[in-house]
Design a protein around this motif. Structure first.
Motif, PDB file in Angstrom:
ATOM      1  N   HIS A  61     -52.199 -32.814 -59.452  1.00  0.00           N
ATOM      2  CA  HIS A  61     -50.875 -31.730 -59.392  1.00  0.00           C
ATOM      3  C   HIS A  61     -50.261 -32.736 -60.030  1.00  0.00           C
ATOM      4  O   HIS A  61     -49.679 -33.433 -60.286  1.00  0.00           O
ATOM      5  CB  HIS A  61     -51.081 -30.984 -58.769  1.00  0.00           C
ATOM      6  N   HIS A  63     -47.147 -33.179 -58.986  1.00  0.00           N
ATOM      7  CA  HIS A  63     -45.829 -33.608 -57.853  1.00  0.00           C
ATOM      8  C   HIS A  63     -46.134 -35.437 -58.698  1.00  0.00           C
ATOM      9  O   HIS A  63     -46.650 -35.909 -59.096  1.00  0.00           O
ATOM     10  CB  HIS A  63     -46.572 -33.832 -56.469  1.00  0.00           C
ATOM     11  N   ASP A  65     -45.368 -37.793 -56.992  1.00  0.00           N
ATOM     12  CA  ASP A  65     -46.080 -39.459 -56.990  1.00  0.00           C
ATOM     13  C   ASP A  65     -47.737 -38.676 -56.543  1.00  0.00           C
ATOM     14  O   ASP A  65     -48.444 -39.596 -56.348  1.00  0.00           O
ATOM     15  CB  ASP A  65     -46.022 -39.481 -54.688  1.00  0.00           C
ATOM     16  N   HIS A  66     -48.540 -38.406 -57.930  1.00  0.00           N
ATOM     17  CA  HIS A  66     -48.973 -38.253 -58.146  1.00  0.00           C
ATOM     18  C   HIS A  66     -48.929 -38.320 -59.855  1.00  0.00           C
ATOM     19  O   HIS A  66     -50.394 -38.800 -60.508  1.00  0.00           O
ATOM     20  CB  HIS A  66     -49.818 -36.954 -57.669  1.00  0.00           C
ATOM     21  N   HIS A 152     -52.224 -26.493 -52.823  1.00  0.00           N
ATOM     22  CA  HIS A 152     -51.661 -27.568 -52.876  1.00  0.00           C
ATOM     23  C   HIS A 152     -49.920 -26.724 -52.956  1.00  0.00           C
ATOM     24  O   HIS A 152     -49.411 -26.329 -53.124  1.00  0.00           O
ATOM     25  CB  HIS A 152     -51.582 -28.884 -52.547  1.00  0.00           C
ATOM     26  N   ASP A 177     -53.511 -34.043 -52.787  1.00  0.00           N
ATOM     27  CA  ASP A 177     -53.268 -33.105 -51.959  1.00  0.00           C
ATOM     28  C   ASP A 177     -53.415 -32.144 -51.369  1.00  0.00           C
ATOM     29  O   ASP A 177     -53.928 -31.154 -52.253  1.00  0.00           O
ATOM     30  CB  ASP A 177     -51.674 -33.204 -52.461  1.00  0.00           C
TER      31      ASP A 177
END
Ligand code: ZN
Length: 453
Positions: A61, A63, A65-66, A152, A177
């Protein structure tokens, strides 16, 4: 066959998992680390694997942090494919460009040079192949990847990677997530039908969220009071996901005749762009949103809502807004326009600050949640007289009970569960729960650690 963990190992951010079989290498996610300086330094470091040999990067996804370190892969020789859903593809370029902008601004203010630039983002975008949930994609002779809905954020996926080597076949599932059930905008997560090994996130592995309804009631109460006293409610929120969730709820309240006089400001150019993308992806939304849209109700638009674009207007907000909610990023208050608002509004007793997401250690958000009396902002000491709330029911992550159910629903049960994306306490506690309730073998990998499968 092997797996290596190059991020989100004994920490919540930096997701990056390398799978290798039959000469094929698949990297699942390549996220940015967030929090302590020591951790964030890793965002510029050389990857500890042969980057040019990666055949495909799978993004669960959008975000940061990914996905945040993916442009750095290009800098270090990545020439592979990028596989993700259509909604993730629509979002991820915006996230990468925002990352470039932040890094370049830091460099201009005397920080280290930006580790990547716009052309690295363009190279990644050119390599993107979008896939539907359930579609199997062959990557070399050693791997096949299938994305399923992670529930998510918009476009989020679990990545099921089938590995082949010397006549052996093994399914390695990467959770990305895991969404909480019943979240607005997105559908519920769909666990793997089969997985021999699983990497699961454990952000909230040590606790269950408060009931979503209770959190909603609390938010409504705080907003009603703000209207009455003409105060300001400040919400640091991720520009992607949480901001749109909040708008969705306020829209429903306004439809029901509540909060008539509440003004809402979304003060984040990034959130504004992302909300535009949401509008262009109706097919990726859940049935509730589709029903609203079919009635002509845009869930991210209502009376009293202003999207703030200019810096000047943003700076005037703390003085000029009354009876208002200001939603601004970043979600952990490490950067972005929220910091100016916190500097102006934390000293006021009438301010309510609401945290709706995870706050990493070392961030300003975490210090506020941990009840700091004074914080440093913009080079000065700012006293905290505002009231600080944490509303766990807004989390886009599954809580402990839901994570256990998600694991239990995997057909036949995995032989080994790798726990990532959590602080130590959450990881240890969740590992113990998995062993005692489900009887699966658990592993908590360290950063850079490799395992033969
Ligand atoms: Zn996420």
């Amino acid at each position: 066959m092997r797996v290596e963990f190059h991020g989100a190992a004994r920490t919540v951010t930096g997701s990056c998992t390398l799978l290798e079989a039959g000469g094929t290498r698949v990297l699942v996610d390549c996220g940015q680390f967030q929090g302590e300086d020591e951790l964030e330094r890793l965002n510029r470091a050389h990857f500890r694997f042969p980057v040019p040999e990666i055949d495909a990067l799978v993004l669960t996804h959008a975000h940061i942090d990914h996905v945040g370190r993916a442009p750095l892969l290009v800098r270090q020789g990545f020439r592979g494919r990028v596989i993700c859903t259509r909604a993730t593809a629509a979002l991820v370029g915006i996230m990468w460009r925002d990352g470039v902008k932040i890094a370049e601004e830091d460099a201009r203010r005397g920080g280290p040079p930006a580790p990547y630039g716009e052309h690295d983002v363009i190279a990644l975008e050119r390599a993107i192949e979008t896939r539907r949930y359930g579609e199997e994609v062959r990557v070399g002779s050693g791997a096949r990847v299938t994305l399923t809905d992670a529930g998510h954020i918009l476009g989020s996926a679990h990545a099921g990677v089938k590995l082949f080597e010397d006549g052996r076949e093994l399914v390695f599932g990467v959770s990305g997530d895991v969404g909480a059930k019943g979240r607005p905008v997105v559908a519920d997560p769909s666990p793997f039908a089969k997985a021999d090994c699983v990497q699961v996130e454990a952000t909230y592995g040590d606790r269950d969220h408060r009931d979503g309804e209770a959190s909603l009631a609390e938010l409504l109460g705080i907003l009603e009071k703000a209207v009455e006293t003409r105060g300001i409610v400040l919400v640091p929120a991720f520009a992607l996901g949480r901001t749109q969730d909040l708008l969705y709820h306020v829209n429903l309240w306004k439809n029901a005749g509540k909060l008539k006089n509440l003004a809402v400001y979304v003060d984040s150019p990034l959130a504004i762009k992302i909300t535009q993308v949401f509008r262009g992806q109706p097919g990726a939304m859940d049935d509730d949103v589709k029903a609203l849209l079919s009635r002509g109700d845009d869930p991210f638009t209502f009376e009293g809502l202003t999207f703030v674009t200019s810096h000047d207007a943003s700076e005037r907000l703390p003085r000029e807004a009354h009876g208002a909610m200001i939603i601004a990023s970043s979600g952990m208050a490490q950067g972005g326009r929220i910091r100016g608002h916190l500097a102006a509004l934390l000293p006021r007793e009438s301010t309510e600050v609401i945290f709706v997401g995870y706050q990493a250690p070392g961030t300003l958000g975490r210090r506020l949640v941990d009840r700091a009396q004074v914080v440093r902002l913009g080079g000065r000491e700012v006293p905290v007289r505002a009231r600080i709330h944490t509303l766990g029911g807004f989390s886009a992550h599954a809580g402990r009970r839901e994570l256990l159910d998600w694991l239990r629903d995997i057909g036949d049960g995995p032989k080994r569960v790798f726990l990532c994306h959590g602080e130590d306490r959450a990881l240890e506690s969740f590992a113990a729960a998995i062993r005692s309730e489900l009887g699966f073998e658990t592993v908590i990998p360290d950063l850079g650690q490799a395992f033969t499968l």
